[in-house]
Write an enzyme that holds these catalytic residues in place. Structure first.
Site, PDB file in Angstrom:
ATOM      1  N   ASP A   1       0.819  -1.216   0.000  1.00 36.51           N
ATOM      2  CA  ASP A   1       0.000   0.000   0.000  1.00 36.51           C
ATOM      3  C   ASP A   1       0.852   1.265   0.000  1.00 36.51           C
ATOM      4  O   ASP A   1       0.358   2.357   0.301  1.00 36.51           O
ATOM      5  CB  ASP A   1      -0.917   0.019   1.233  1.00 36.51           C
TER       6      ASP A   1
ATOM      7  N   ASP B   1      -6.707  -7.867  13.934  1.00 34.74           N
ATOM      8  CA  ASP B   1      -6.290  -9.209  14.326  1.00 34.74           C
ATOM      9  C   ASP B   1      -7.089  -9.714  15.527  1.00 34.74           C
ATOM     10  O   ASP B   1      -7.566 -10.856  15.553  1.00 34.74           O
ATOM     11  CB  ASP B   1      -4.791  -9.229  14.628  1.00 34.74           C
TER      12      ASP B   1
END
Length: 495
Positions: free
Chosen positions: A92, A240
């Site tokens: 990214d 996560d």
């Protein structure tokens, strides 16, 4: 007396919350000490080519100039059949590393490595969004994830993949190591805290079937588990932890491997540690808000697992309780010496010193496992414990702001933690282009709090009629040291 009553009530509630957290840690210690290694788990026989599953390694990166070359060269050394291994570089980046990364990947392809460079022009969902897009085209049945500062050993896949023979296992998580543990006081205290999480907490929860979390990196997922749990979502800063709870609520099992260490580099400047701490603590609060009722309403888990799960999600909120106790401790010192009829209350409150004793014992077990026992190491531990708790409390304002933003639903961008590759770029540290150079208002308040707790130490000498009251002096000294360290290191890092 009304104001004093309010102070006493808030102070007592905060102490009770800290005590509850300490008891949970003590329970995890008992779990840890009683945990037995299970070598009878069914495992894939990777020497049998028919047993070797296809694996995709995902490397989510964003502007990683100083570590990209090291990361790619290390991952290229992973020992696994090339026809069963795919590597996705989920890039990214918005700087010049996009082109240099592409060139490096093209060079690695010539060795026969199946490695792809996947870029996005819009960072929708940040890391979670990158992982999700990569998953859509991933060939692997299993998805290993490494952040850019992690350096897995060559045999990492061979140490983790076999456990997926059990079709109920959705994640295998490994323990983080620290290649720059002894670089500075800052790296030592970070390692100290992370070691406690990766020994006491992860083993303590996993050994009794309580919820644990994939730690964002150095772990491997079953692809069908990710999809079954609802896939990656970017509505919290700790995607996560979010996916981990959603997966376990759907009865997927997690396997934690304490004996498999995955080395990584700790943040070496305080601004980097700040950004990481802010993201972790705010994300924890966001996930508590998101997962609270899902955990409480679940029919699949025991009451004890629910309690441990909620306390796990509330980990970061302990910083808020610590900050409240710290700030109110000075008014409480004066209240104690002003109202004789409250003496019995303060005798009862002294019981909560046991919280510190519990933390001291729990962390010693962890420290002894890593460094060994003996008088010399124990004396070193006492000093490390004092320094760790002082600086952890020095971060309590910064982390409490993160927690409050999380609970109140204030959204913010995913701020990456700058990476350094200190072994290669040590002499050029001040020119690191990713280090934040501005000073936030929080730093000024931390300086004021340092002075405030200096006043607390002075107050010990002047309150009361018997020549002072030194019961809270060690506490105020630790707070003075902790906030002073954070304040001055933050100022120095901007020079």
């Amino acid at each position: 007396m009304y104001i004093e009553a309010v102070i006493i009530v808030i102070y007592t509630i905060a102490l009770l919350l800290i005590f509850m957290y300490a008891l949970a840690q003590l329970n995890l210690l008992f779990n840890y000490l009683s945990a037995k290694k299970n070598d009878s788990d069914p495992k894939f026989d990777l020497s049998n080519t028919n047993d070797v599953p296809h694996v995709t390694i995902q490397l989510p990166v964003y502007n990683e100039m100083y570590v990209m070359e090291r990361l790619l060269d290390n991952i290229a050394k992973i020992d696994y059949p090339k026809n069963k291994l795919e590597i996705q570089v989920l890039d990214d980046s918005t700087d010049e590393t996009v082109s240099s990364t592409k060139a490096h990947i093209d060079a690695l392809k010539t060795s026969g490595l199946d490695i792809k460079h996947i870029t996005r022009t819009i960072r929708t969902g940040f890391k979670a969004g990158a992982l999700k897009e990569g998953l859509e085209v991933a060939k692997g049945e299993f998805i290993a994830i490494f952040d850019s500062d992690f350096l897995p050993q060559k045999d990492w896949l061979k140490s983790t993949v076999p456990y997926f023979k059990d079709k109920n296992i959705g994640v295998v998580q490994t323990r983080w190591g620290h290649i720059n543990r002894n670089y500075s006081v800052l790296t030592r205290i970070q390692a100290f805290a992370l070691d406690a999480h990766f020994t006491l907490e992860q083993v303590g929860r996993n050994s009794k079937g309580h919820f644990i979390n994939f730690n964002g990196t150095a772990g491997i997922w079953r692809k069908t588990c990710i999809i079954d749990a609802g896939n990656w979502e970017g509505d919290t800063l700790t995607e996560d932890l979010d996916l981990s709870y959603r997966a376990q609520l759907k009865n997927w099992k997690f396997k934690y491997l304490e004996d498999v260490e995955t080395p990584a580099e700790l943040p070496i400047v305080i601004s980097a540690a700040r950004s990481q701490q802010f993201r972790w603590n705010k994300g924890g609060a966001e996930n508590f808000k998101k997962m609270l009722w899902r955990v409480l309403k679940s029919d699949n888990i025991s009451a004890k697992t629910k309690v441990h799960g909620l306390l796990h999600l509330l980990n970061s909120t302990m910083f808020l309780s610590i900050l409240v106790v710290a700030i109110l401790s000075i008014p409480m010192l004066y209240i104690k010496n002003e109202y004789d009829h409250l003496r019995p209350y303060f005798y009862v409150m002294s019981f909560f010193v046991i919280s510190t004793v519990i933390f001291f014992i729990c962390y010693w077990i962890m420290y002894r496992k890593i460094y060994g026992g003996g008088i010399k190491n124990f004396m070193g531990y006492i000093g490390m414990f004092f320094v760790f708790f002082s600086i952890a409390m020095g971060f309590s304002l910064h982390n409490s702001i993160a927690v409050l933003e999380g609970h109140l639903g204030k959204k913010s961008e995913f701020i990456r933690t700058p990476k350094f590759n200190i072994s290669k770029y040590k002499d050029n540290l001040k020119n690191n282009k990713y280090i934040k150079k501005t000073i936030s208002a929080h730093v000024i308040i931390e300086g004021l709090l340092m002075s405030y707790f200096g006043f607390g130490m002075y107050s010990a000498f002047v309150v009361g009629d018997q020549g002072g009251d030194f019961g809270l002096f060690p506490f105020h000294l630790m707070l003075f040291v902790g906030f002073g360290y954070v304040f001055f290191k933050s100022l120095a890092s901007k020079v």
